[in-house]
Structure formats: C-alpha cells, structure tokens
Write a protein that holds these residues in place. Structure first.
Motif, PDB file in Angstrom:
ATOM      1  N   VAL A 103      -0.030   3.244   0.259  1.00 31.34           N
ATOM      2  CA  VAL A 103       0.092   4.460  -0.557  1.00 31.34           C
ATOM      3  C   VAL A 103       0.970   4.179  -1.774  1.00 31.34           C
ATOM      4  O   VAL A 103       0.614   4.521  -2.907  1.00 31.34           O
ATOM      5  CB  VAL A 103       0.664   5.623   0.283  1.00 31.34           C
ATOM      6  CG1 VAL A 103       0.998   6.823  -0.600  1.00 31.34           C
ATOM      7  CG2 VAL A 103      -0.309   6.029   1.383  1.00 31.34           C
ATOM      8  N   ALA A 104       2.120   3.537  -1.557  1.00 31.47           N
ATOM      9  CA  ALA A 104       3.054   3.261  -2.655  1.00 31.47           C
ATOM     10  C   ALA A 104       2.450   2.320  -3.692  1.00 31.47           C
ATOM     11  O   ALA A 104       2.571   2.551  -4.904  1.00 31.47           O
ATOM     12  CB  ALA A 104       4.351   2.676  -2.102  1.00 31.47           C
ATOM     13  N   VAL A 105       1.782   1.263  -3.235  1.00 33.08           N
ATOM     14  CA  VAL A 105       1.184   0.303  -4.168  1.00 33.08           C
ATOM     15  C   VAL A 105       0.050   0.967  -4.950  1.00 33.08           C
ATOM     16  O   VAL A 105      -0.081   0.761  -6.157  1.00 33.08           O
ATOM     17  CB  VAL A 105       0.710  -0.973  -3.429  1.00 33.08           C
ATOM     18  CG1 VAL A 105      -0.104  -1.872  -4.345  1.00 33.08           C
ATOM     19  CG2 VAL A 105       1.906  -1.725  -2.858  1.00 33.08           C
ATOM     20  N   SER A 106      -0.756   1.776  -4.278  1.00 27.75           N
ATOM     21  CA  SER A 106      -1.841   2.486  -4.966  1.00 27.75           C
ATOM     22  C   SER A 106      -1.281   3.443  -6.017  1.00 27.75           C
ATOM     23  O   SER A 106      -1.817   3.538  -7.126  1.00 27.75           O
ATOM     24  CB  SER A 106      -2.697   3.264  -3.971  1.00 27.75           C
ATOM     25  OG  SER A 106      -3.436   2.385  -3.166  1.00 27.75           O
ATOM     26  N   ALA A 107      -0.217   4.142  -5.675  1.00 23.40           N
ATOM     27  CA  ALA A 107       0.399   5.075  -6.632  1.00 23.40           C
ATOM     28  C   ALA A 107       0.985   4.317  -7.819  1.00 23.40           C
ATOM     29  O   ALA A 107       0.802   4.713  -8.976  1.00 23.40           O
ATOM     30  CB  ALA A 107       1.486   5.886  -5.938  1.00 23.40           C
ATOM     31  N   ARG A 108       1.644   3.206  -7.533  1.00 23.74           N
ATOM     32  CA  ARG A 108       2.254   2.420  -8.618  1.00 23.74           C
ATOM     33  C   ARG A 108       1.186   1.793  -9.518  1.00 23.74           C
ATOM     34  O   ARG A 108       1.329   1.785 -10.739  1.00 23.74           O
ATOM     35  CB  ARG A 108       3.156   1.343  -8.038  1.00 23.74           C
ATOM     36  CG  ARG A 108       3.832   0.497  -9.093  1.00 23.74           C
ATOM     37  CD  ARG A 108       5.110  -0.101  -8.575  1.00 23.74           C
ATOM     38  NE  ARG A 108       5.647  -1.159  -9.371  1.00 23.74           N
ATOM     39  CZ  ARG A 108       6.198  -1.026 -10.580  1.00 23.74           C
ATOM     40  NH1 ARG A 108       6.252   0.149 -11.146  1.00 23.74           N
ATOM     41  NH2 ARG A 108       6.689  -2.058 -11.220  1.00 23.74           N
TER      42      ARG A 108
END
Length: 169
Positions: free
Chosen positions: A105-110
């Motif tokens: 989730v964090a990598v996709s958001a970033r």
C-alpha cells in the motif's frame, strides 16, 4: 461468567486451551494468491522492480524465495494447528503478511501507481493478518506473542534485505 475465561493471577486465561480453528488455513491460501498477483499482476512485481532498478535478484531466485515463504507459512499453520506450543508461529506469519500488505500500500501510494501485490495485500493480507494477530494474542502468552511479532518484523526485514541487494549474495 465462565471461570475458564476469567482472568487468573498469573495472567493466563482458559482461552489458551482453545483450539486454533481451521480458518487459519486461509493464511497459506492468501500467500499463494499474493504470489500469483506478484508474478502475473501488471508486468509482475519482478518486472516492476527491474524497471525501477531496485531488484538485485533474478526472477527465478525471487520465485524460489516466494515458494520458500509459502512452505514456511504452510508449515507454521500446520504446526500451530497440531500443538498449542507452536501457536507463536501464527503471530510471526501474521506479522510478516501484515507488514508486507502495508508495504505494498505504501509503495503504491508513493509511486502513485499499481504495484503488483497491492490488491491481495489490501483484500487478504491486511484484514486476515489483523484478525489472526488479534486472535493469537489471546491464545499465546504475552511474552511469547510479542517475541513472535518481533521475529515476524525481523524476518520481513531480512527478506527485504535479500531482495533489494544483500551484499555478497
């Protein structure tokens, strides 16, 4: 009130004797579906990482590591269902899956794009591991539970270290 579930002076409860339900077999199934999404979602996670220059492993090595992870999650599930003394493995496995799902989730958001593994991370890993950790927290002794959670964080960190270019590998 059931006296088996009442708090005892030693901090234990009768819940520690409850069996681990068959539902924990969802853990290896979630892992397998996540592996498939990482392998075939979009350009695949390996392809996505190669495009960004962040992968130091071959596709075969990445898939081999993923299969070892599947075998480990399956063994942890089997052991925890067989013996109460092995329930801690579910806390470690749940932590690994929760951290991995949140990482996607964090990598996709970033990156502001789809990263293969995101969908199963959100749909399976985060909710399943949250329920699992909540349940295992009641079934294991607190020190054992928190040590297993710490081991799960350490294992996930080691996996990332290997995947993203461990020196000497």
């Amino acid at each position: 009130m059931n006296p088996d579930n009442a708090a005892r002076p030693d901090g234990l409860s009768g819940r520690r004797n409850e069996p681990v339900g068959r539902w924990v077999w969802l853990l290896p199934l979630a892992y397998a579906s996540h592996m498939l999404e990482e392998a075939f979602g979009g350009s695949g996670l390996v392809g996505w990482m190669i495009e960004r220059g962040s992968l130091r492993l071959s596709i075969a090595s990445f898939l081999g590591l993923s299969f070892l992870g599947f075998a480990g999650i399956s063994a942890a599930t089997w052991a925890a269902r067989r013996r109460p003394s092995w329930r801690w493995t579910l806390a470690s496995a749940g932590t690994i899956l929760l951290v991995n799902g949140l990482t996607h989730v964090a990598v996709s958001a970033r990156a502001r794009c789809y990263v293969p593994g995101l969908l199963t991370g959100i749909a399976f890993y985060v909710p399943l591991s949250a329920v699992l950790l909540f349940r295992v927290r009641r079934l294991a002794r607190p020190k054992v539970f928190w040590a297993a959670v710490g081991a799960g964080f350490a294992i996930h960190a080691a996996i990332l270290w290997i995947v993203f270019g461990a020196p000497g590998l």
